[in-house]
Design a protein around this motif. Sequence first.
Motif, PDB file in Angstrom:
ATOM      1  N   GLN A  25       0.830  -1.203   0.000  1.00 36.37           N
ATOM      2  CA  GLN A  25       0.000   0.000   0.000  1.00 36.37           C
ATOM      3  C   GLN A  25       0.870   1.261   0.000  1.00 36.37           C
TER       4      GLN A  25
ATOM      5  N   ALA B  44      -5.478   3.245  -4.095  1.00 41.98           N
ATOM      6  CA  ALA B  44      -4.414   2.703  -3.228  1.00 41.98           C
ATOM      7  C   ALA B  44      -4.921   2.338  -1.832  1.00 41.98           C
ATOM      8  N   PHE B  45      -6.055   2.937  -1.417  1.00 50.90           N
ATOM      9  CA  PHE B  45      -6.567   2.651  -0.062  1.00 50.90           C
ATOM     10  C   PHE B  45      -7.830   1.808  -0.074  1.00 50.90           C
TER      11      PHE B  45
END
Lengths: 196, 196
Positions: free
Chosen positions: A177, B190-191
Motif C-alpha cells: 500500500q 491505493a486505499f
Amino acid sequence: MRPGGRTARVRAAVLEAGGDILAEQGFHGLDLADVARRAEVGKTTVYRRWGTVDGLVADLLTDMAEQSLPRTDTGSLEEDLLANARLVCRTLTDPRQGPLFKAVIAAATGDARTAAALHRFYAVRVAQWAPCVQEAVERGELPEGTDAAETVRAVSAPLYYRLLTTDAPLDDAAARQAAAAAIAAARAGAFVRTPL
Amino acid sequence: MRPGGRTARVRAAVLEAGGDILAEQGFHGLDLADVARRAEVGKTTVYRRWGTVDGLVADLLTDMAEQSLPRTDTGSLEEDLLANARLVCRTLTDPRQGPLFKAVIAAATGDARTAAALHRFYAVRVAQWAPCVQEAVERGELPEGTDAAETVRAVSAPLYYRLLTTDAPLDDAAARQAAAAAIAAARAGAFVRTPL
C-alpha cells in the motif's frame, strides 16, 4: 570485523554495544559506563571519544548511514519502490533494528545534535534511493519536475506513522500500500516541485 | 475552567502542569512532585491518582482526545483534507503543542501503556475525520471500498515523517502536498480495502 586497526575496532565494539543497549532498554537505559563494560573497552576511552550518550547516538547514526545497503535497481519504479517499502518494514520489525530506530527517534526529539544526526541518516538513505524515481522521470513514467527525494520519503512516511501511532502490523500489505500510494501520488503530480 | 467540581479542577490543573513540563523539558523532565508543585495540588493526591509519569501521560492523552476539535465539514474532499493537513501542521509547529506531541511520541516508544494511550488518541482523531472521506466515497468521488481511516492517516503521515526525520518546514506547501498526495492515492484506489 571491519578493517582499520585498533581505533576502528574500538569504535565498532562501542557502537555495537551502544546499539544493543538502545534496542534492549531504550534511550534511557543508555549509560556510557555500561557501554564500555559491554564493549570491553576502557571507560576513559569511551568518555574521551564520545563524551555523552547523545554523542554516542550521533556517531551510531553516522555509522548506520555509512553501513546502509545500496538501493535495489530493477529498472521498474513499481518494483524498486516496493523493495524500498519492504526494506523499511523489515527494518522496523526486526527484533534489534526496530527498537533501535524507535530509541533514536525518541532520543532525537529531545536533543538537537541527535536530531541533526538522525536527519543526516535519513538524507543519506533517501539520496541512495532517489535515482529509482529520477530514472522513472527520465523514462517518462512520472511527470517532469517530480521531486525524487520527496517521492522516496512518501514510501517511508506511512510505515513510520503506522509504527508510531497505531497497533497495525507492518506486513506485506502495508508495504504494498505504501509503495502504490506513493507512485499514484507521484503520477498525479503531487510531488512536482513548485517554482520558487 | 472546565465544569465538574473539585476532582475535575484538580485533574485539569495537573494535566495542564504536566503538559507544560513535557513541552518545556521533554519526557525526561517529567516528575510527579514537580507537576504537583506547579499545579498547586498535594503531592499525595497526584501520586495516588496517577501513580507514575507514564500514568499521567496516558491520562493527558485521554484528555487530549476528549478535548480535540471537531472535523471541518465543507462538503468538498479537497477542502476538508487540506483543512486537516493545515490543522496537523499548526499543531506540530505550535510552541507548546509541537514539543508536547514530540514528547508523548518519544514516551510511547518506551512504555506500552503510553503507546496504547497514544494509539487511542490517534484512533479518535482519525475516526473524527473519516466521514470526510466516507462521504466522498458515497458521492462517487473515490472508489467504492476506500478505507476512510487509512486515507486520513495518509494526510498526517508525511507531515509527522517530515517533523521527525528532516529539517524541512511544516509550511503551507507541505500541508497542500500532503492533502493532494493522499487524495491522488485514494483516487487511484491505493486505499481500497483488500478482501480478506
